[in-house]
Design a protein around this motif. Structure first.
Motif, PDB file in Angstrom:
ATOM      1  N   TYR A  74       0.815  -1.209   0.000  1.00  0.00           N
ATOM      2  CA  TYR A  74       0.000   0.000   0.000  1.00  0.00           C
ATOM      3  C   TYR A  74       0.852   1.263   0.000  1.00  0.00           C
ATOM      4  N   VAL A  75       1.982   1.244   0.695  1.00  0.00           N
ATOM      5  CA  VAL A  75       2.864   2.407   0.662  1.00  0.00           C
ATOM      6  C   VAL A  75       3.403   2.616  -0.746  1.00  0.00           C
ATOM      7  N   ASN A  76       3.923   1.555  -1.355  1.00  0.00           N
ATOM      8  CA  ASN A  76       4.472   1.677  -2.713  1.00  0.00           C
ATOM      9  C   ASN A  76       3.412   2.088  -3.714  1.00  0.00           C
ATOM     10  N   GLU A  77       2.205   1.562  -3.560  1.00  0.00           N
ATOM     11  CA  GLU A  77       1.109   1.906  -4.466  1.00  0.00           C
ATOM     12  C   GLU A  77       0.714   3.374  -4.313  1.00  0.00           C
ATOM     13  N   THR A  78       0.661   3.862  -3.074  1.00  0.00           N
ATOM     14  CA  THR A  78       0.342   5.265  -2.829  1.00  0.00           C
ATOM     15  C   THR A  78       1.399   6.177  -3.424  1.00  0.00           C
ATOM     16  N   VAL A  79       2.648   5.823  -3.217  1.00  0.00           N
ATOM     17  CA  VAL A  79       3.742   6.624  -3.776  1.00  0.00           C
ATOM     18  C   VAL A  79       3.640   6.686  -5.290  1.00  0.00           C
ATOM     19  N   SER A  80       3.486   5.527  -5.931  1.00  0.00           N
ATOM     20  CA  SER A  80       3.510   5.487  -7.400  1.00  0.00           C
ATOM     21  C   SER A  80       2.250   6.070  -8.031  1.00  0.00           C
ATOM     22  N   SER A  81       1.086   5.841  -7.419  1.00  0.00           N
ATOM     23  CA  SER A  81      -0.173   6.275  -8.028  1.00  0.00           C
ATOM     24  C   SER A  81      -0.526   7.729  -7.725  1.00  0.00           C
ATOM     25  N   ASP A  82      -0.243   8.177  -6.496  1.00  0.00           N
ATOM     26  CA  ASP A  82      -0.708   9.492  -6.060  1.00  0.00           C
ATOM     27  C   ASP A  82       0.380  10.561  -6.071  1.00  0.00           C
ATOM     28  N   TYR A  83       1.565  10.243  -5.553  1.00  0.00           N
ATOM     29  CA  TYR A  83       2.569  11.285  -5.333  1.00  0.00           C
ATOM     30  C   TYR A  83       3.655  11.340  -6.394  1.00  0.00           C
ATOM     31  N   ALA A  84       4.030  10.217  -6.981  1.00  0.00           N
ATOM     32  CA  ALA A  84       5.056  10.238  -8.034  1.00  0.00           C
ATOM     33  C   ALA A  84       4.640  11.057  -9.254  1.00  0.00           C
ATOM     34  N   PRO A  85       3.351  11.097  -9.632  1.00  0.00           N
ATOM     35  CA  PRO A  85       2.963  11.933 -10.778  1.00  0.00           C
ATOM     36  C   PRO A  85       3.046  13.435 -10.519  1.00  0.00           C
ATOM     37  N   THR A  86       3.230  13.863  -9.267  1.00  0.00           N
ATOM     38  CA  THR A  86       3.397  15.288  -8.974  1.00  0.00           C
ATOM     39  C   THR A  86       4.818  15.719  -9.307  1.00  0.00           C
ATOM     40  N   ASP A  87       5.160  16.966  -8.980  1.00  0.00           N
ATOM     41  CA  ASP A  87       6.516  17.464  -9.214  1.00  0.00           C
ATOM     42  C   ASP A  87       7.532  16.961  -8.196  1.00  0.00           C
ATOM     43  N   LEU A  88       7.074  16.225  -7.185  1.00  0.00           N
ATOM     44  CA  LEU A  88       8.012  15.595  -6.262  1.00  0.00           C
ATOM     45  C   LEU A  88       8.805  14.507  -6.991  1.00  0.00           C
ATOM     46  N   VAL A  89      10.069  14.402  -6.691  1.00  0.00           N
ATOM     47  CA  VAL A  89      10.936  13.375  -7.280  1.00  0.00           C
ATOM     48  C   VAL A  89      11.198  12.346  -6.183  1.00  0.00           C
ATOM     49  N   ILE A  90      10.539  11.186  -6.270  1.00  0.00           N
ATOM     50  CA  ILE A  90      10.497  10.244  -5.161  1.00  0.00           C
ATOM     51  C   ILE A  90      11.280   8.973  -5.483  1.00  0.00           C
ATOM     52  N   VAL A 148      -4.155   0.870   4.517  1.00  0.00           N
ATOM     53  CA  VAL A 148      -4.913   0.805   3.267  1.00  0.00           C
ATOM     54  C   VAL A 148      -4.521   2.017   2.445  1.00  0.00           C
ATOM     55  N   GLY A 149      -4.875   2.010   1.169  1.00  0.00           N
ATOM     56  CA  GLY A 149      -4.451   3.075   0.271  1.00  0.00           C
ATOM     57  C   GLY A 149      -4.871   4.457   0.715  1.00  0.00           C
ATOM     58  N   THR A 187     -14.359   8.172   8.975  1.00  0.00           N
ATOM     59  CA  THR A 187     -14.289   6.743   8.680  1.00  0.00           C
ATOM     60  C   THR A 187     -14.194   6.457   7.188  1.00  0.00           C
ATOM     61  N   ALA A 188     -14.550   7.413   6.344  1.00  0.00           N
ATOM     62  CA  ALA A 188     -14.573   7.176   4.899  1.00  0.00           C
ATOM     63  C   ALA A 188     -13.528   8.051   4.201  1.00  0.00           C
ATOM     64  N   TYR A 189     -12.262   7.672   4.316  1.00  0.00           N
ATOM     65  CA  TYR A 189     -11.205   8.407   3.642  1.00  0.00           C
ATOM     66  C   TYR A 189     -11.343   8.250   2.138  1.00  0.00           C
ATOM     67  N   SER A 190     -11.068   9.337   1.408  1.00  0.00           N
ATOM     68  CA  SER A 190     -11.004   9.232  -0.043  1.00  0.00           C
ATOM     69  C   SER A 190      -9.746   8.440  -0.402  1.00  0.00           C
ATOM     70  N   PRO A 191      -9.823   7.574  -1.400  1.00  0.00           N
ATOM     71  CA  PRO A 191      -8.645   6.777  -1.760  1.00  0.00           C
ATOM     72  C   PRO A 191      -7.608   7.533  -2.580  1.00  0.00           C
ATOM     73  N   ASP A 192      -7.936   8.712  -3.082  1.00  0.00           N
ATOM     74  CA  ASP A 192      -7.057   9.402  -4.020  1.00  0.00           C
ATOM     75  C   ASP A 192      -6.579  10.744  -3.478  1.00  0.00           C
TER      76      ASP A 192
END
Length: 205
Positions: A74-90, A148-149, A187-192
């Motif tokens: 879940y950590v790797n998925e969050t990094v790749s799906s949500d934060y890597a597409p930003t201007d952050l270089v991860i 979770v994501g 209780t209902a976090y957005s996944p994105d």
């Protein structure tokens, strides 16, 4: 390097209108410092920017706070799906540094030590470098299904400076998914991450 014109960007964003998930609303500044969140970053303080656009992370792989394989996913998925597409270089740091001038930026842990009974996770600064930025954040999330994501996205958001809705500008509901993405609470976090948070990250880093 952090943008030096961040205040101008935030003011311009707050005055504009955007369309997210079919709902029109004034663009919201969700990345500290905002007009509603002016606390300075300090060691032990939760919401700080990371120190620059280059972000390294490590997942505890031994001892008290070791992440299980599904939690690492879940950590790797969050990094790749949500934060890597930003201007952050991860990138992942397999040999983390816990001191000096080049500390690993995010240290992920699994466990409940230090969490209040109603907290699923927490993020805190271990080494503030200036008023708004931190050289190293710790991110700790309970085990037993809490990784979770949506929650990993939320806690990583704090690790780059994203706030909750009541601390954003203009103020938003803590459950306003359109404005806050995964930074909603309850209780209902957005996944994105959400478009608004995405744009705030890119305006800052």
């Amino acid at each position: 390097m952090r943008a030096t014109s961040r205040g101008k960007v935030a003011i311009a964003a707050a005055a504009s209108w955007v369309l997210l998930t079919g709902t029109a609303f004034a663009a919201t500044d969700t990345l500290m410092p905002t007009r509603n969140y002016t606390y300075y970053c300090g060691s032990g303080h939760g919401i700080c920017q990371t120190d620059n656009e280059t972000l390294t992370y490590y997942m505890d792989s031994g001892g008290t706070y070791e992440l299980e394989s599904n939690d690492r996913y879940y950590v790797n998925e969050t990094v790749s799906s949500d934060y890597a597409p930003t201007d952050l270089v991860i990138s992942y740091d397999s040999s983390p540094s816990f001191s000096g001038d080049a500390e690993t930026d995010h240290i992920w842990q699994e466990g409940s030590t230090g969490l209040s009974d109603d907290a699923a996770g927490m993020t805190w600064c271990n080494d503030a470098v200036d008023l708004y930025a931190c050289d190293q954040h710790y991110i700790r999330i309970r085990g037993n299904g809490y990784y979770v994501g949506s929650l990993t996205c939320h806690e990583m958001g704090h690790g780059v400076g994203l706030v909750h809705g009541d601390l954003a500008y203009p103020t938003r509901s803590r459950t306003d998914v359109a404005a806050m993405g995964c930074m909603v609470t309850g209780t209902a976090y957005s996944p994105d991450l959400g478009t608004n948070n995405f744009n705030n990250i890119n305006a800052t880093y």
